[in-house]
Design an enzyme around this catalytic site. Structure first.
Site, PDB file in Angstrom:
ATOM      1  N   PRO A  21       0.866  -1.188   0.000  1.00  0.00           N
ATOM      2  CA  PRO A  21       0.000   0.000   0.000  1.00  0.00           C
ATOM      3  C   PRO A  21       0.895   1.229   0.000  1.00  0.00           C
ATOM      4  O   PRO A  21       1.827   1.314   0.803  1.00  0.00           O
ATOM      5  CB  PRO A  21      -0.770  -0.113   1.330  1.00  0.00           C
ATOM      6  CG  PRO A  21       0.046  -0.999   2.200  1.00  0.00           C
ATOM      7  CD  PRO A  21       0.860  -1.886   1.294  1.00  0.00           C
ATOM      8  N   ALA A  23       0.481   5.491  -0.266  1.00  0.00           N
ATOM      9  CA  ALA A  23      -0.314   6.702  -0.462  1.00  0.00           C
ATOM     10  C   ALA A  23       0.295   7.512  -1.603  1.00  0.00           C
ATOM     11  O   ALA A  23       1.513   7.686  -1.671  1.00  0.00           O
ATOM     12  CB  ALA A  23      -0.328   7.522   0.819  1.00  0.00           C
ATOM     13  N   CYS A 104       2.336   3.975   9.447  1.00  0.00           N
ATOM     14  CA  CYS A 104       2.602   5.233   8.739  1.00  0.00           C
ATOM     15  C   CYS A 104       3.327   6.231   9.647  1.00  0.00           C
ATOM     16  O   CYS A 104       2.867   6.524  10.748  1.00  0.00           O
ATOM     17  CB  CYS A 104       1.286   5.827   8.236  1.00  0.00           C
ATOM     18  SG  CYS A 104       1.562   7.375   7.363  1.00  0.00           S
ATOM     19  N   ASP A 206      12.926  -2.613   1.000  1.00  0.00           N
ATOM     20  CA  ASP A 206      14.198  -2.607   0.273  1.00  0.00           C
ATOM     21  C   ASP A 206      14.375  -3.737  -0.740  1.00  0.00           C
ATOM     22  O   ASP A 206      15.508  -4.128  -1.026  1.00  0.00           O
ATOM     23  CB  ASP A 206      15.392  -2.631   1.262  1.00  0.00           C
ATOM     24  CG  ASP A 206      15.396  -1.443   2.202  1.00  0.00           C
ATOM     25  OD1 ASP A 206      14.557  -0.543   2.018  1.00  0.00           O
ATOM     26  OD2 ASP A 206      16.221  -1.418   3.123  1.00  0.00           O
TER      27      ASP A 206
HETATM   28  C1  LIG Z   1       5.303   7.006  -1.182  1.00  0.00           C
HETATM   29  C2  LIG Z   1       5.010   5.956  -0.145  1.00  0.00           C
HETATM   30  C3  LIG Z   1       3.745   5.854   0.385  1.00  0.00           C
HETATM   31  C4  LIG Z   1       3.453   4.882   1.341  1.00  0.00           C
HETATM   32  N1  LIG Z   1       2.191   4.777   1.816  1.00  0.00           N
HETATM   33  C5  LIG Z   1       1.869   3.763   2.659  1.00  0.00           C
HETATM   34  C6  LIG Z   1       0.525   3.536   3.051  1.00  0.00           C
HETATM   35  O1  LIG Z   1      -0.411   4.237   2.629  1.00  0.00           O
HETATM   36  N2  LIG Z   1       0.286   2.508   3.910  1.00  0.00           N
HETATM   37  C7  LIG Z   1       1.289   1.708   4.385  1.00  0.00           C
HETATM   38  O2  LIG Z   1       1.022   0.787   5.165  1.00  0.00           O
HETATM   39  N3  LIG Z   1       2.561   1.873   4.012  1.00  0.00           N
HETATM   40  C8  LIG Z   1       2.873   2.867   3.147  1.00  0.00           C
HETATM   41  N4  LIG Z   1       4.152   3.003   2.708  1.00  0.00           N
HETATM   42  C9  LIG Z   1       5.178   2.026   3.134  1.00  0.00           C
HETATM   43  C10 LIG Z   1       5.304   0.880   2.111  1.00  0.00           C
HETATM   44  O3  LIG Z   1       4.118   0.127   2.068  1.00  0.00           O
HETATM   45  C11 LIG Z   1       6.489  -0.041   2.440  1.00  0.00           C
HETATM   46  O4  LIG Z   1       6.252  -0.715   3.650  1.00  0.00           O
HETATM   47  C12 LIG Z   1       7.806   0.720   2.544  1.00  0.00           C
HETATM   48  O5  LIG Z   1       7.940   1.651   1.479  1.00  0.00           O
HETATM   49  C13 LIG Z   1       9.035  -0.218   2.523  1.00  0.00           C
HETATM   50  O6  LIG Z   1       9.055  -0.984   1.362  1.00  0.00           O
HETATM   51  P1  LIG Z   1       9.955  -0.624   0.047  1.00  0.00           P
HETATM   52  O7  LIG Z   1      11.371  -0.470   0.512  1.00  0.00           O
HETATM   53  O8  LIG Z   1       9.734  -1.824  -0.829  1.00  0.00           O
HETATM   54  O9  LIG Z   1       9.423   0.664  -0.513  1.00  0.00           O
HETATM   55  C14 LIG Z   1       4.470   3.998   1.791  1.00  0.00           C
HETATM   56  C15 LIG Z   1       5.751   4.114   1.249  1.00  0.00           C
HETATM   57  C16 LIG Z   1       6.032   5.078   0.288  1.00  0.00           C
HETATM   58  C17 LIG Z   1       7.415   5.160  -0.287  1.00  0.00           C
END
Ligand SMILES: Cc1cc2nc3c(=O)[nH]c(=O)nc-3n(C[C@H](O)[C@H](O)[C@H](O)COP(=O)(O)O)c2cc1C
Length: 327
Positions: A21, A23, A104, A206
């Site tokens: 998810p 935002a 969040c 990551d």
């Molecule tokens: C732009 C952005 C928006 C995010 N919005 C949410 C959200 O609405 N709900 C949530 O649980 N996590 C949110 N996250 C966290 C991601 O779901 C994820 O757990 C986090 O980015 C780590 O994973 P990644 O390294 O693959 O990006 C958001 C992350 C980013 C970068």
């Protein structure tokens, strides 16, 4: 490594690769693209439980969906157990699974007592999950961080509470709220959570290559991996992880394929949001699709100056047909 399909309560996922998810990112057009590359589950952006109950227009738009993206996980955020319970009932038929955001780190969300602020209050976490569980009988997942800060790492306590209160799976993004997105995600914590609870655990943080996804599975024993920023402009990552897990050759997209998907993404976006918003929102996605290609930085500059959709499409077509993969 051959990963089997995954069952979350009544819901059977065809792949253990899940879209995070996000935002401002995981809207309907983005989810349709990611789903078409083999995501086992896609999540909406976080949706305000208060907004749901007040029937805000913006909130309703976040819940628009398309048959092709199912199973769809809807993520709610809020701090009030009763409001979350009521919102859960309202969305019961809109998605195939419900998630509650307890991670969040954004100030506005924390000030309202929601998101990662909940990690400071295990008693409230208990009441929220218990109340939502009684209100909603479908698959229920909870998404958490490792804790509020280094001094209060409590993901195991929260994980135990979630399981005891009837959650069907947990996602851990193993950073604290104070870390926000800095440093590295501590994958070993995902392994600790997996050993502590008996419901499925999804690992988040990551993953940018198929090999990293495989490493997260093997190092932590997690049941599914979640793809966030690594999927920006790169939905092929999901397909490639599935290929690697099935011991198949991992295929790289060529420039023509990148153009096809970028234009399809743009089309989905225009269908839902219209020209103006598409120009504004799609600039960043198009730059992500162009990453690693020769002339990408010039393309980026020109896109910023383009404020008409026809020109954005023309520029994109011209860039992808003339460019080559950077050496
Ligand atoms: C732009 C952005 C928006 C995010 N919005 C949410 C959200 O609405 N709900 C949530 O649980 N996590 C949110 N996250 C966290 C991601 O779901 C994820 O757990 C986090 O980015 C780590 O994973 P990644 O390294 O693959 O990006 C958001 C992350 C980013 C970068």
């Amino acid at each position: 490594m051959q990963k089997k399909s995954l069952q979350i309560k009544s819901l059977k996922l065809t792949s253990p690769v899940i879209l995070a998810p996000m935002a401002g990112i995981s809207n309907l057009p983005y989810r349709r693209i990611m789903k078409s590359f083999g995501a086992g589950l896609v999540y909406t952006e976080m949706v305000s439980a208060n907004g749901m109950i007040r029937e805000g227009k913006k909130t309703r738009q976040l819940l628009e969906s398309h048959a092709s993206e199912f199973p769809l996980g809807i993520q709610l955020f809020g701090d009030d157990p009763e409001v979350l319970g009521e919102a859960a009932q309202l969305i019961a038929d809109a998605g195939a699974l419900l998630d509650i955001n307890m991670g969040c780190p954004v100030k506005k969300v924390i000030r309202s007592g929601a998101g990662s602020a909940l990690l400071r209050s295990p008693e409230r976490v208990k009441r929220i999950i218990g109340t939502v569980r009684r209100a909603y009988s479908g698959p229920l997942t909870i998404k958490i961080r490792s804790g509020w800060d280094e001094e209060s790492i409590n993901f195991l306590t929260i994980g135990r509470i979630a399981e005891a209160e009837g959650a069907d799976a947990l996602t851990l993004h193993p950073r604290t709220r104070s870390q926000a997105f800095t440093g590295q995600a501590h994958w070993e914590l995902i392994g600790e959570l997996k050993k502590t609870v008996s419901i499925p655990v999804f690992g988040s943080g990551d993953i940018t290559t198929p090999e990293e996804a495989r490493k997260m599975f093997s190092e932590t024993g997690c049941d599914a991996v979640m793809i966030g920023r690594g999927g920006y402009g790169n939905p092929w990552l999901i397909e490639q992880i599935n290929q690697l897990l099935a011991n198949q050759p991992v295929l790289q997209p060529g420039v023509t394929e990148k153009l096809r998907v970028a234009l399809l993404h743009l089309q989905y976006h225009q269908d839902l949001f219209g020209d103006r918003k598409t120009v504004l929102d799609m600039r960043k996605h198009l730059c992500w699709y162009a990453r690693g290609l020769q002339g990408a930085s010039q393309f980026r500059k020109e896109l910023q100056q383009c404020d008409c959709l026809t020109n954005v499409i023309r520029l994109t077509e011209a860039f992808f047909t003339q460019t080559e993969e950077a050496a």
